[in-house]
Write an enzyme that holds these catalytic residues in place. Structure first.
Site, short mmCIF file in Angstrom:
data_model
loop_
_atom_site.label_atom_id
_atom_site.label_comp_id
_atom_site.label_asym_id
_atom_site.label_seq_id
_atom_site.Cartn_x
_atom_site.Cartn_y
_atom_site.Cartn_z
CG ASN A 101 1.13 1.46 4.86
OD1 ASN A 101 0.94 2.20 5.84
ND2 ASN A 101 0.68 1.77 3.65
CE1 TYR B 107 -8.11 0.80 9.93
CE2 TYR B 107 -8.24 1.87 12.08
CZ TYR B 107 -7.59 1.67 10.88
OH TYR B 107 -6.41 2.31 10.63
N GLY C 16 0.82 -1.22 0.00
CA GLY C 16 0.00 0.00 0.00
C GLY C 16 0.84 1.26 0.00
P1 NDP Z 1 -4.64 5.54 2.50
O1 NDP Z 1 -6.09 5.23 2.34
O2 NDP Z 1 -4.17 6.93 2.28
O3 NDP Z 1 -3.76 4.54 1.57
C1 NDP Z 1 -3.99 3.17 1.65
C2 NDP Z 1 -2.99 2.43 0.79
O4 NDP Z 1 -3.26 1.02 0.89
C3 NDP Z 1 -3.07 2.79 -0.68
O5 NDP Z 1 -1.80 2.75 -1.26
C4 NDP Z 1 -3.96 1.68 -1.24
O6 NDP Z 1 -3.75 1.41 -2.62
C5 NDP Z 1 -3.45 0.51 -0.42
N1 NDP Z 1 -4.39 -0.62 -0.39
C6 NDP Z 1 -5.67 -0.63 0.05
N2 NDP Z 1 -6.21 -1.86 -0.10
C7 NDP Z 1 -5.24 -2.64 -0.65
C8 NDP Z 1 -5.16 -4.00 -1.06
N3 NDP Z 1 -6.22 -4.82 -0.93
N4 NDP Z 1 -4.01 -4.45 -1.58
C9 NDP Z 1 -2.94 -3.64 -1.73
N5 NDP Z 1 -2.93 -2.34 -1.37
C10 NDP Z 1 -4.08 -1.85 -0.84
O7 NDP Z 1 -4.28 5.04 3.98
P2 NDP Z 1 -3.32 5.68 5.09
O8 NDP Z 1 -2.04 6.09 4.50
O9 NDP Z 1 -4.11 6.65 5.86
O10 NDP Z 1 -3.11 4.41 6.03
C11 NDP Z 1 -2.01 3.53 5.87
C12 NDP Z 1 -2.00 2.55 7.02
O11 NDP Z 1 -1.97 3.28 8.25
C13 NDP Z 1 -3.25 1.67 7.08
O12 NDP Z 1 -2.92 0.38 7.53
C14 NDP Z 1 -4.12 2.37 8.12
O13 NDP Z 1 -5.02 1.49 8.73
C15 NDP Z 1 -3.04 2.88 9.08
N6 NDP Z 1 -3.48 3.98 9.91
C16 NDP Z 1 -3.87 5.20 9.35
C17 NDP Z 1 -4.27 6.22 10.17
C18 NDP Z 1 -4.68 7.57 9.64
O14 NDP Z 1 -5.10 8.42 10.45
N7 NDP Z 1 -4.56 7.85 8.37
C19 NDP Z 1 -4.35 6.06 11.64
C20 NDP Z 1 -3.92 4.77 12.09
C21 NDP Z 1 -3.52 3.78 11.26
P3 NDP Z 1 -4.62 2.23 -3.74
O15 NDP Z 1 -4.01 3.61 -3.75
O16 NDP Z 1 -4.36 1.50 -5.00
O17 NDP Z 1 -6.03 2.22 -3.28
#
Ligand code: NDP
Length: 248
Positions: free
Chosen positions: A90, A155, A12
């Site tokens: 991630n 989640y 991701g």
């Molecule tokens: P975003 O929604 O900004 O980005 C998510 C990323 O994960 C994208 O690159 C997306 O790809 C990829 N992704 C989603 N589903 C899949 C899949 N099935 N296979 C491969 N890649 C996938 O998320 P964040 O940057 O906000 O979050 C990143 C991590 O941090 C996550 O695990 C989230 O739970 C965690 N987190 C985030 C917080 C926040 O406040 N933002 C707080 C706490 C934890 P694509 O672009 O192609 O969709």
């Protein structure tokens, strides 16, 4: 440089925290492969930006929910880069809703991506790490998995599952010089929380002792440290990066 000549996979990597981690690891001397689900344009942009840092960067469309795609990902990175040192799990999604309104699909989709996705990539990488008797795994969990948050039962459960997985695996593979840690962000300003209404964002901000949302780079710096040899005596830990939100 902290990660000179290491090879990392970041799942991701196209947006938000994952994107910041890719850039930070590359800046730190690491060759990086990152995955995404749909964002091929963002992937191209990131390759161009990270490529300027002088390291090899590879983008692969691979769904973390698919075990075979995870296996192919690990093989491809080892073929192209010759080895694997670091795995950052991630990729993650939210489908927030009160439990009484939550569909079974919304439950399964979140658990399948966040928890099963972490299993898939780690299960496929662990054989390599065991054989070479080294490796560093950093799992991105969440404060939601530590304290629980309303409207996030799916989640919170998936992220709490990642914490249990991290601790169990850390004990299991420590004898092979493999470290397994988790980083738990609080509210970080990415697409994931960008859709929240302004009054809700303000209410959250008031609850954060450091009085701001975190940046993706606040998280990437911690991931860089945990992945590196500077953290060589740290395993099975959850580092909370939340501006003090979860202080008890
Ligand atoms: P975003 O929604 O900004 O980005 C998510 C990323 O994960 C994208 O690159 C997306 O790809 C990829 N992704 C989603 N589903 C899949 C899949 N099935 N296979 C491969 N890649 C996938 O998320 P964040 O940057 O906000 O979050 C990143 C991590 O941090 C996550 O695990 C989230 O739970 C965690 N987190 C985030 C917080 C926040 O406040 N933002 C707080 C706490 C934890 P694509 O672009 O192609 O969709």
């Amino acid at each position: 440089m902290l990660l000179e000549d290491k090879v990392a996979i970041v799942t991701g990597g196209t947006r938000g925290i994952g994107r910041a981690i890719v850039l930070r690891l590359a800046r730190s001397g690491c060759d990086v492969a990152f995955t995404y689900l749909k964002s091929s344009q963002e992937a191209d942009l990131l390759i161009r930006e990270a490529g300027k840092l002088g390291r090899r960067v590879l983008a692969l469309q691979a769904d973390v929910r698919d075990f075979d795609q995870s296996r192919q990902l690990i093989e491809r990175v080892k073929d192209d880069f010759g080895k694997l040192d670091i795995l950052v799990n991630n990729a993650g999604i939210t489908r927030d809703k009160a439990l009484m309104m939550m569909t079974r699909e919304e439950w399964l989709e979140v658990v399948d991506t966040n928890l099963n996705g972490t299993f898939n990539a780690t299960r496929c990488a662990i054989v390599t790490f065991l054989k070479q008797k080294s490796g560093s795994i950093v799992n991105i969990t969440s404060v939601s998995g530590v304290t629980g948050l309303p409207r996030q039962t799916n989640y919170s459960a998936s992220k709490a599952g990642i914490i249990g997985f991290t601790k169990a695996l850390a004990r299991e593979v420590a004898a092979y010089n493999i470290r397994v840690n988790a980083v738990a962000p609080g509210f970080i300003d990415t697409d994931m929380i960008g859709s929240l209404k302004e009054e809700f964002r303000e209410a959250i901000r008031k609850r954060i002792p450091l009085a701001r949302f975190g940046s993706a780079d606040d998280v990437s710096r911690v991931v860089e440290f945990m992945a590196s040899d500077r953290a060589s005596f740290i395993t099975g830990q959850v580092v909370i990066v939340d501006g003090g939100l979860s202080i008890q």
